[in-house]
Design an enzyme around this catalytic site. Structure first.
Site, mmCIF file in Angstrom:
data_model
loop_
_atom_site.group_PDB
_atom_site.id
_atom_site.type_symbol
_atom_site.label_atom_id
_atom_site.label_comp_id
_atom_site.label_asym_id
_atom_site.label_seq_id
_atom_site.Cartn_x
_atom_site.Cartn_y
_atom_site.Cartn_z
ATOM 1 N N GLY A 206 0.832 -1.210 0.000
ATOM 2 C CA GLY A 206 0.000 0.000 0.000
ATOM 3 C C GLY A 206 0.851 1.239 0.000
ATOM 4 O O GLY A 206 2.061 1.175 -0.224
ATOM 5 N N ASN A 207 0.246 2.363 0.223
ATOM 6 C CA ASN A 207 1.012 3.615 0.307
ATOM 7 C C ASN A 207 0.381 4.534 1.338
ATOM 8 O O ASN A 207 -0.652 4.213 1.927
ATOM 9 C CB ASN A 207 1.127 4.273 -1.071
ATOM 10 C CG ASN A 207 -0.230 4.621 -1.647
ATOM 11 O OD1 ASN A 207 -0.959 5.424 -1.083
ATOM 12 N ND2 ASN A 207 -0.578 4.010 -2.768
ATOM 13 N N ARG A 208 1.002 5.663 1.559
ATOM 14 C CA ARG A 208 0.610 6.526 2.683
ATOM 15 C C ARG A 208 -0.561 7.456 2.394
ATOM 16 O O ARG A 208 -0.933 8.254 3.242
ATOM 17 C CB ARG A 208 1.792 7.435 3.058
ATOM 18 C CG ARG A 208 2.933 6.748 3.729
ATOM 19 C CD ARG A 208 4.109 7.717 3.693
ATOM 20 N NE ARG A 208 5.249 7.273 4.456
ATOM 21 C CZ ARG A 208 5.428 7.537 5.739
ATOM 22 N NH1 ARG A 208 4.521 8.219 6.407
ATOM 23 N NH2 ARG A 208 6.504 7.127 6.355
#
Ligand code: C5P
Length: 412
Positions: A206-208
């Site tokens: 995932g990412n932030r």
């Protein structure tokens, strides 16, 4: 300038005292016309004292001055706040039972309604139809703000902040009709949040991205009068009311949703953080930790670039030639070049019309409530800076989109 300020019978009438103050402090001559019902919330003495002018809502006061004709005729602007469901209905129907409704019928200049009511009333088919009727006649009807209402309930229906009504009123008075509702009649698709690319049933890459900027854009576009489709990848904030939301998880799902939604959208804003790569294989069972085997290796494959594909589709035929496509870029500079140089190259490569550029770092942008961006345009106009809360940045981006769509020169 001469402003007529109509005050409707809602609890938010007390906030209109601040709006009146903003008008008078800016040097405008204000005549307040409170409805009969509104005087149960705020008395006429308040309006007389703050405006410095006599106040009435009767067509039979000072008949020799023919107020029911004169006030609307002379006004450079008529503002109604709070615009109740009842007042919107009367105005749409062209009723003329009191001084305010007479004035609305006589108004030859711009008219601005700032609604406030309970969410159910605002969303009722009758109110929707009245708002549409008024907008189709060129009347500016602001979207109400969302939040706490009179009781314990909350939702869309709060009176917009006096400063926002004031800003819309000034824009209208200066002939900037698009500022109040620059996206009325437009369909805007916005992707938001971060995609999640599964490795196995419990793990993902995932990412932030928190989705805050995308959601703020959806709210700003909705408030600008657009029909909004939000393509929501993983977000830490809820989707806002009044927008059609499609939830997606992976880049491939987002691609499918974006291609479908873009087919009849006037604007597509790709603010989602889309994973550039996904695991080549998704294990159907949880990948086990075993001491007797080598460390696992994750092979990645490239995800399609959705933004680029949307641009290619748009460029393929005349049906979508007016579609405006907006990309986002989270950039860091390095020894080879600054953030803007990289962003300019990306704008050319991706071919979108506008690119909203963030300067990111570990503590910047992601998950924060503030943002600072530069808006680059393919047409080569000067880069435009916008900074502040994500809501403020969203408003600036949506205003800019409105200028591009309506062929109005933008102010940096
Ligand atoms: O190339 P980069 O990921 O920096 O570009 C960011 C822009 O491209 C964003 O608007 C993002 O939503 C979009 N994007 C996309 N598909 C991808 C990767 C990024 O549409 N696979």
């Amino acid at each position: 300038m001469r402003i007529v300020l109509g005050v409707g019978g809602g609890i938010a009438a007390y906030k209109v005292a601040s709006l009146l103050r903003l008008f008078t402090e800016a040097g405008h001559h204000v005549t307040v016309i409170p409805t009969e019902a509104s005087t149960r919330f705020v008395g006429t003495a308040t309006w007389e004292a703050l405006s410095g002018n006599p106040v009435s809502n009767s067509v039979f006061d000072d008949v020799h001055q023919v107020n029911h004709v004169r006030l609307g005729h002379e006004a450079d602007l008529v503002v109604v706040a709070p615009a109740t469901a009842d007042l919107l209905s009367k105005a749409a129907a062209g009723q003329a039972g009191d001084l305010l409704t007479n004035t609305l019928l006589m108004a030859s200049g711009p008219v601005l309604f700032a609604p406030a009511m309970h969410t159910e009333m605002w969303q009722h088919a009758a109110t929707r139809a009245n708002v549409e009727t008024l907008r189709s006649r060129g009347v500016a009807v602001l979207e109400p703000a969302s939040g706490r209402l009179t009781g314990s309930d909350s939702g869309p229906g709060r009176l917009p902040e006096p400063e926002d009504i004031f800003a819309a009123a000034m824009a209208l008075m200066h002939g900037d009709t698009d500022i109040a509702l620059p996206l009325a009649g437009r369909t805007v698709t916005i992707s938001a949040g971060g995609t999640r690319e599964p490795l196995d049933p419990v793990r993902f890459l995932g990412n932030r991205s928190s989705g805050k900027q995308g959601v703020a854009l959806a709210v700003a576009a909705r408030n600008a009068g657009a029909t909004v489709r939000l393509l929501a990848a993983h977000m830490e904030v809820p989707a806002p009311p009044g927008v059609e939301t499609v939830s997606v998880e992976t880049a491939l799902q987002l691609r499918e949703a974006a291609l479908a939604a873009a087919a009849d959208s006037d604007v597509v804003i790709m603010s989602a953080a889309v994973a550039d790569f996904r695991p080549a294989e998704i294990s159907g069972t949880k990948i086990k930790k075993r001491d007797d085997t080598a460390d696992p290796v994750i092979s990645l494959v490239r995800n399609p670039d959705i933004l680029q594909e949307l641009v290619e589709l748009r460029n393929q035929g005349p049906e979508r030639e007016d579609q405006l496509i907006v990309g986002f870029a989270a950039e860091t500079g390095d020894e080879q070049g600054g953030v803007l140089a990289y962003a300019q190259a990306k704008l050319q490569r991706k071919g979108c019309d506008l690119l909203v550029v963030n300067h990111v770092g570990a503590d910047k942008v992601f998950g924060q409530d503030t943002n600072a961006v530069v808006i680059l345009s393919r047409s080569g106009s000067e880069p435009q800076e916008a900074a502040g809360t994500k809501t403020e940045v969203a408003a600036a981006v949506i205003r800019r989109i409105g200028c591009e769509l309506n062929h109005v020169p933008h102010r940096a």
